[in-house]
Design an enzyme around this catalytic site. Structure first.
Site, PDB file in Angstrom:
ATOM      1  NE  ARG A  16      -0.641  -0.309   4.954  1.00 57.53           N
ATOM      2  CZ  ARG A  16      -1.144   0.036   6.127  1.00 57.53           C
ATOM      3  NH1 ARG A  16      -2.285   0.687   6.187  1.00 57.53           N
ATOM      4  NH2 ARG A  16      -0.504  -0.266   7.238  1.00 57.53           N
ATOM      5  CB  SER A  43      -5.955   2.538   5.799  1.00 55.51           C
ATOM      6  OG  SER A  43      -6.240   2.515   7.179  1.00 55.51           O
ATOM      7  CD  GLU A  64     -17.420   2.514   1.441  1.00 53.54           C
ATOM      8  OE1 GLU A  64     -16.672   2.357   2.420  1.00 53.54           O
ATOM      9  OE2 GLU A  64     -18.672   2.646   1.529  1.00 53.54           O
ATOM     10  CG  PHE A  89     -15.231  -1.371   2.519  1.00 53.38           C
ATOM     11  CD1 PHE A  89     -16.014  -2.394   3.027  1.00 53.38           C
ATOM     12  CD2 PHE A  89     -14.362  -0.727   3.379  1.00 53.38           C
ATOM     13  CE1 PHE A  89     -15.947  -2.769   4.365  1.00 53.38           C
ATOM     14  CE2 PHE A  89     -14.278  -1.094   4.722  1.00 53.38           C
ATOM     15  CZ  PHE A  89     -15.073  -2.110   5.219  1.00 53.38           C
ATOM     16  CG  HIS A 115      -6.146  -2.895   4.455  1.00 55.48           C
ATOM     17  ND1 HIS A 115      -5.467  -1.826   3.901  1.00 55.48           N
ATOM     18  CD2 HIS A 115      -5.977  -2.789   5.793  1.00 55.48           C
ATOM     19  CE1 HIS A 115      -4.927  -1.104   4.866  1.00 55.48           C
ATOM     20  NE2 HIS A 115      -5.214  -1.674   6.027  1.00 55.48           N
ATOM     21  CG  ASP A 123      -8.787  -5.217  10.489  1.00 54.95           C
ATOM     22  OD1 ASP A 123      -8.303  -5.175  11.637  1.00 54.95           O
ATOM     23  OD2 ASP A 123      -8.780  -4.255   9.706  1.00 54.95           O
ATOM     24  NE  ARG A 173      -3.280  -3.863   8.999  1.00 55.43           N
ATOM     25  CZ  ARG A 173      -4.062  -4.211  10.017  1.00 55.43           C
ATOM     26  NH1 ARG A 173      -4.939  -5.196   9.862  1.00 55.43           N
ATOM     27  NH2 ARG A 173      -3.984  -3.586  11.171  1.00 55.43           N
TER      28      ARG A 173
END
Length: 320
Positions: A16, A43, A64, A89, A115, A123, A173
């Site tokens: 990322r 993030s 989104e 998402f 991610h 998560d 990530r």
């Protein structure tokens, strides 16, 4: 026992960050590059772009679907929007908007998805999307890219800024080995043969390219010479490179941080079935969701590591 790796690394960094640094550089090169983010600027590593180009960045909040609609609209004025959020998402939550507003009309939107996969880690399953590559590759007009390390992600980000048409760029990530050149030329749709071999081909994408490099060294210790090909572009798929390699080796393994159903392995299987049937073994998640854990723990539990690539290669060899 030490391994004689064909590629080595001195540093680990998350992919990322490769996106974030590439995005900033793309913005400096082209004033039409703009950014949108759904409340995840830190993030997605989009903060440096936002600070340097505040008038070219839009914080959409946790909306989104609106973000994708805004991105599609911005292309009508000649802008090149990079829309960023978590991969879960960026695909599952807004598939309708991507299909109707971006892919159908071939809009020049770059969907930037962080991610992704199991390596999101702690998560858990609700955030670890493992279906996104399949969802996105099925959309007409959509280019799908899944780079393997920081350097390749940065290079891919710069490349998609110059590419006309919708793109899905997937990254992750965790801190990961940086093992590809910083000055590499990223060619969309062109596979990279990283290691030459004659016995079995390992086609890998994303984080599992590094695991394939390690697996090649493990196999070589046993006298098995594997060819390792980095498939960073899932669509358009470099069928010529796939067929050329398998014609030589006679069997193959696909390795991906994604569901077996609908992923890179499926695309390779279709190519082989049409042109050159050959044994193919899959390394991927087998029809299940993930769970919480460290990236390393999850890759081991779900069989997405070098050891399992070695096992798959031996199964493929046994079927020749």
């Amino acid at each position: 026992m030490s391994l004689d790796l064909k590629f080595t690394y001195t540093e680990k960094k998350d992919t990322r960050s490769g996106f974030g640094d590439g995005f900033l550089e793309a913005g400096r090169r082209n004033p039409n590059v703009v950014g949108l983010c759904a409340d995840l600027i830190g993030s997605l590593k989009m903060g440096d772009f936002q600070k340097e180009f505040p008038d070219r960045f839009f914080q959409t909040g946790i909306a989104e679907a609106n973000m994708i609609g805004l991105a599609a609209g911005l292309t009508l004025g000649g802008k090149i929007p990079f829309a960023g959020t978590f991969a879960n998402f960026a695909t599952g939550r807004v598939y309708d908007q991507i299909r109707q507003s971006v892919a159908y009309s071939d809009k020049n939107v770059k969907i930037c998805a962080s991610h992704a996969g199991l390596t999101l880690g702690e998560d858990g399953a609700t955030h670890q999307i493992l279906e996104d590559l399949g969802m996105m590759k099925m959309l007409p007009h959509m280019t799908v890219i899944n780079p393997c390390d920081y350097n390749q992600t940065k290079a891919a980000t710069l490349a998609i800024a110059e590419h006309e048409g919708p793109v899905y760029l997937r990254f992750g990530r965790p801190s990961w080995p940086i093992f590809t050149p910083a000055d590499q030329k990223f060619e969309i749709g062109k596979a990279w043969k990283m290691i030459d071999g004659k016995d079995v081909t390992i086609f890998a994408t994303g984080h599992l390219v590094w695991e394939a490099v390690v697996a090649e060294a493990m196999l070589r210790q046993e006298g098995i010479h594997a060819e390792v090909i980095n498939i960073h572009t899932i669509k358009p798929l470099d069928e010529e490179a796939i067929l050329e390699s398998v014609k030589k080796t006679g069997c193959a393994v696909s390795a991906e941080e994604h569901q077996i159903n609908g992923g890179l392995g499926d695309s390779i299987a279709q190519t082989l079935a049409r042109h050159n049937p050959a044994p193919l073994e899959y390394v991927g998640v087998n029809d299940s969701f993930g769970e919480s854990g460290t990236p390393t723990q999850l890759l081991e539990k779900y069989g997405l590591n070098a050891e399992n690539i070695v096992k798959a290669a031996k199964r493929a060899l046994a079927r020749k």
